[in-house]
Design an enzyme around this catalytic site. Structure first.
Site, PDB file in Angstrom:
ATOM      1  N   GLU A 142       0.676  -1.145  -0.124  1.00  0.00           N
ATOM      2  CA  GLU A 142      -0.115  -0.057  -0.004  1.00  0.00           C
ATOM      3  C   GLU A 142       0.931   1.290   0.090  1.00  0.00           C
ATOM      4  OE1 GLU A 142      -2.987  -0.636   3.069  1.00  0.00           O
ATOM      5  OE2 GLU A 142      -4.166  -2.032   1.977  1.00  0.00           O
ATOM      6  N   TRP A 206      -3.611  -0.182  -2.566  1.00  0.00           N
ATOM      7  CA  TRP A 206      -4.596   0.139  -1.579  1.00  0.00           C
ATOM      8  C   TRP A 206      -5.828  -0.219  -2.375  1.00  0.00           C
ATOM      9  CZ3 TRP A 206      -6.468   5.522  -2.892  1.00  0.00           C
ATOM     10  CH2 TRP A 206      -7.587   5.813  -1.854  1.00  0.00           C
ATOM     11  N   TYR A 246     -11.967  -3.264   0.953  1.00  0.00           N
ATOM     12  CA  TYR A 246     -12.645  -3.543   1.877  1.00  0.00           C
ATOM     13  C   TYR A 246     -13.895  -2.570   1.829  1.00  0.00           C
ATOM     14  CZ  TYR A 246      -8.657  -5.352   3.954  1.00  0.00           C
ATOM     15  OH  TYR A 246      -7.321  -6.716   4.183  1.00  0.00           O
ATOM     16  N   GLU A 275      -5.961  -8.405  -0.735  1.00  0.00           N
ATOM     17  CA  GLU A 275      -6.406  -8.290   0.537  1.00  0.00           C
ATOM     18  C   GLU A 275      -7.894  -8.131   0.440  1.00  0.00           C
ATOM     19  OE1 GLU A 275      -4.935  -5.366   3.404  1.00  0.00           O
ATOM     20  OE2 GLU A 275      -2.655  -5.891   3.128  1.00  0.00           O
TER      21      GLU A 275
END
Length: 383
Positions: A142, A206, A246, A275
């Site tokens: 990130e 990110w 996310y 992620e």
């Protein structure tokens, strides 16, 4: 690629300086859980901010590697190989960046960065380039965490006006110019490729916002921009891209990867969702996310994380259900293939006697390492 993030067991202190013996049991347990669930890959962090490794002098220059780190990383990839797992080593992270950290010096000063490349990175890559368990070198987790946003520049490669304040980039408030970040990434990518031309190199983005020229965004890590920042070095490129995702306010946004096909980003390289979690998954379960990644053109999915605790993390059983959902699926028409040259060096099954000797040597080495840490602590206390 299917697996989960090991990330760390002891943050920034898992490899080198006699620390690995504390983390190794947890690492092997996570590998067993991945293998038993049908997974084939793991992402683990190495230096992070440089607190434990590599070795720095008082001026912030890298002087070399400690006596243990290469042995630690070698043991890790060989244990992964025995479980048919490929390792993604993530070297650095900008998700957290403490003021005065060794990483800051490498980001801003070429000579310090070259001291790391020549005295640490190249020796690591050379030592591991024939290991069959080695999959990918990830230079940084990130970078957007410390990239200055809203910078308008004449050179488009260094322009960050496609990132907006309300989106949350530069959350560490370090304001590193993109030109310096690309210099940091590109010189290391070239160094890795120069030592091991078949190596796969990436960085952990990110979000999708920094890896695509679509959707009114710009690909910060294009071949063109990495080569420019490096001074036209031939190995300054990434072999694949990795993005994290996310939920935002309990939902995925319209262009997040679990809402669109990988083709929407129109990138010319394999794309891994590096992620994600059910806990912060916009209402999607772990199996639904793994299956979506598999069926919509992504080249891999790594859930967060093996510790099973902390912000946005799923517990391990949840992640195991996710990996199980795509166990043994191999439909190449889905578009998620990653071409990789499997290293042809060490093969444990042909070196059983050597393996026993290696394991004994590893135990002895770590006993000395632990004693060295204890002795150093005693001396500091006395002084």
């Amino acid at each position: 690629m299917s697996g989960m993030n090991q990330a760390w067991y002891i943050y920034g202190n898992d490899f080198g300086n006699g620390r690995y013996n504390a983390s190794r049991p947890a690492f092997l347990k996570a590998m067993d859980e991945i293998h038993e669930s049908g997974g084939n890959s793991v992402r683990v962090w190495v230096h992070v901010e440089g607190e434990n490794t590599p070795m720095f002098n008082s001026s912030g220059y890298v002087t070399g590697l400690d006596p243990y780190i290469i042995g630690d990383m070698t043991d890790y990839v060989r244990e992964a190989q025995t479980r048919n797992i490929l390792v993604n080593f993530c070297l650095w992270s900008c998700a957290i960046l403490q003021t005065g950290s060794h990483l800051e010096g490498l980001l801003y000063e070429d000579q310090k960065l070259f001291s790391y490349i020549n005295n640490a990175l190249k020796p690591m890559v050379s030592a591991l380039k024939n290991e069959r368990g080695l999959g990918i070198w990830e230079i940084m987790n990130e970078p957007a965490g410390c990239i200055e946003i809203g910078m308008k520049t004449d050179e488009k490669c260094y322009d960050t006006t496609t990132l907006y304040p309300w989106e949350g980039a530069d959350w560490t408030k370090k304001h590193v110019p993109l030109e310096r970040m690309l210099r940091f990434l590109s010189l290391q990518a070239d160094a890795i490729h120069s030592v091991d031309p078949k190596a796969l190199v990436t960085t952990g983005s990110w979000t999708y916002r920094t890896i695509t020229d679509q959707l009114n965004r710009r690909n910060f890590y294009s071949d063109e921009c990495l080569r420019l920042a490096s001074g036209s070095l031939p190995g300054a490129y990434f072999d694949l891209y990795q993005i994290h995702t996310y939920q935002t306010l309990f939902i995925y946004l319209p262009h997040d990867p679990f809402m669109v096909n990988a083709s929407v980003y129109n990138v010319s390289k394999p794309l891994i969702i590096g992620e994600f979690s059910q806990d912060q998954g916009g209402g999607m379960t772990s199996p639904e996310q793994f299956t979506w990644a598999y069926e919509h053109g992504y080249s891999g999915a790594w859930s967060w994380d093996a510790l099973g605790s902390g912000q946005a993390a799923d517990d391990v059983p949840t992640q195991e259900r996710g990996m199980e959902s795509i166990r043994d699926r191999n439909d190449q028409s889905k578009g998620g293939r990653v071409n990789i040259t499997i290293n042809d060096g060490y093969m444990k099954q042909n070196l059983q006697g050597f393996g026993v000797i290696r394991d004994i040597f590893w135990i002895i080495l770590n006993i000395f390492g632990a004693f060295n840490v204890f002795l150093t602590s005693v001396v500091k206390t006395l002084l």
